[in-house]
Enzyme design. Structure first.
Site, PDB file in Angstrom:
ATOM      1  N   SER A 117      -1.155  -4.871   1.643  1.00  0.00           N
ATOM      2  CA  SER A 117      -1.345  -3.220   1.310  1.00  0.00           C
ATOM      3  C   SER A 117      -3.107  -3.001   1.479  1.00  0.00           C
ATOM      4  O   SER A 117      -2.997  -4.002  -0.053  1.00  0.00           O
ATOM      5  CB  SER A 117      -0.087  -2.346   1.298  1.00  0.00           C
ATOM      6  OG  SER A 117      -1.681  -1.129   0.580  1.00  0.00           O
ATOM      7  N   TYR A 128       4.012   0.427  -7.373  1.00  0.00           N
ATOM      8  CA  TYR A 128       4.442   0.094  -5.769  1.00  0.00           C
ATOM      9  C   TYR A 128       2.888  -1.075  -5.708  1.00  0.00           C
ATOM     10  O   TYR A 128       2.759  -2.057  -4.652  1.00  0.00           O
ATOM     11  CB  TYR A 128       3.840   1.731  -5.247  1.00  0.00           C
ATOM     12  CG  TYR A 128       3.895   1.156  -3.765  1.00  0.00           C
ATOM     13  CD1 TYR A 128       4.553   0.824  -2.494  1.00  0.00           C
ATOM     14  CD2 TYR A 128       1.609   1.158  -2.770  1.00  0.00           C
ATOM     15  CE1 TYR A 128       4.266   0.342  -1.375  1.00  0.00           C
ATOM     16  CE2 TYR A 128       2.144   1.346  -1.981  1.00  0.00           C
ATOM     17  CZ  TYR A 128       3.003   0.964  -0.372  1.00  0.00           C
ATOM     18  OH  TYR A 128       2.709   0.771   0.002  1.00  0.00           O
ATOM     19  N   LYS A 138       2.738  -5.067  -4.129  1.00  0.00           N
ATOM     20  CA  LYS A 138       1.980  -5.313  -2.997  1.00  0.00           C
ATOM     21  C   LYS A 138       0.445  -6.262  -3.517  1.00  0.00           C
ATOM     22  O   LYS A 138       0.570  -7.610  -2.061  1.00  0.00           O
ATOM     23  CB  LYS A 138       0.947  -4.398  -1.995  1.00  0.00           C
ATOM     24  CG  LYS A 138       2.268  -2.669  -1.447  1.00  0.00           C
ATOM     25  CD  LYS A 138       2.890  -3.612   0.100  1.00  0.00           C
ATOM     26  CE  LYS A 138       4.029  -2.858   0.501  1.00  0.00           C
ATOM     27  NZ  LYS A 138       4.791  -4.033   1.573  1.00  0.00           N
TER      28      LYS A 138
END
Length: 268
Positions: free
Chosen positions: A141, A154, A158
């Protein structure tokens, strides 16, 4: 079933980017092995079959659970055909202040986004090396390039996926395997609902189309591109900006997008 057709594995295939990646593989002549942990998976497989594609296997399993990757790999080997491609796409998020979010929610982010990705790569990449070819897509991401205020674990997960995939690119540079990193921005999927981020600015703003993101990712995978920032021109511009902005500025900007209650600021 035509054994001459290449076989692709897609994780997180029940919805969103994973489902659209599966459709890209199907539309381009691949047989499919699909996996996800939710009940939407069978419906997704039926829709792909309806387009004329052959779904070799559907494996409903939670890859974040101990043993989940083993169950999936057993299904892969049971097919009896080498994987020509794999999209390691399964992932989950969790929004909110790190000091307030339940630890088990953050551990699940790590277990799915990081641990299961490493476990699955450890199984399928040696097989691809032995077979002499293969293409693997890792869904990271653009969050990987931003300190994730109110999405701390999170974004860090990534970042791991991006770094891990890029290290594998170098390790495998003398083989016929290719590794591609997919870097989407905010995309119209179930992600923000599942991450409890519906009251955030990023959760309510217009997002990229999952079809376009998947198409960009698939095209990059097939061409052997190492990394692709996928989606809209806005996302691609942000990807370029993130290369030069200081981390403190990126963290402050992320806070404005991801802080709980920021949707109200966005709507006023």
């Amino acid at each position: 079933m035509d054994d001459a057709k290449p076989l692709a594995l897609v994780t997180g295939a029940s919805s969103g980017i994973g489902f659209e990646l599966a459709k890209q593989f199907a539309d381009n002549g691949f047989d499919l092995l699909l996996t996800a942990e939710d009940d939407e998976l069978q419906q997704a497989a039926d829709e792909i079959r309806g387009s004329g594609a052959h779904v070799v296997a559907v494996v409903q399993v939670d890859l974040a659970e101990r043993g989940g990757v083993g169950q999936l790999y057993d299904a892969v080997t049971a097919v009896g055909r080498p994987l020509a491609a794999a999209a390691l796409n399964a992932g989950v998020g969790k929004g909110g202040p790190f000091v307030d979010t339940p630890l088990e929610d953050e551990i699940r982010v790590i277990d799915l986004n990081i641990t299961s990705t490493v476990r699955l790569a450890k199984r399928i990449l040696p097989d691809m090396v032995r077979s002499g070819a293969g293409k693997v897509l890792f869904t990271s991401s653009i969050a990987a390039t931003i300190p994730g205020s109110f999405q701390a674990v999170y974004n860090a997960s990534k970042s791991f996926v991006q770094s891990f995939a890029q290290a594998l690119q170098n390790e495998l540079k003398d083989t016929d395997l290719t590794i591609t990193v997919l870097m989407p921005g905010p995309t119209e999927t179930e992600f923000f609902e599942r991450a409890d981020m519906e009251d955030t600015k990023v959760g309510t703003q217009n997002k990229d189309d999952a079809v376009q993101v998947a198409r960009d990712g698939f095209d990059a995978l097939m061409s052997g591109t190492k990394k692709v920032v996928a989606g809209s021109a806005k996302t691609k511009t942000q990807g370029l900006a993130n290369k030069v902005l200081p981390d403190s500025s990126k963290a402050a900007a992320h806070r404005k997008m991801a802080e709980p209650g920021s949707a109200g600021d966005h709507q006023r």
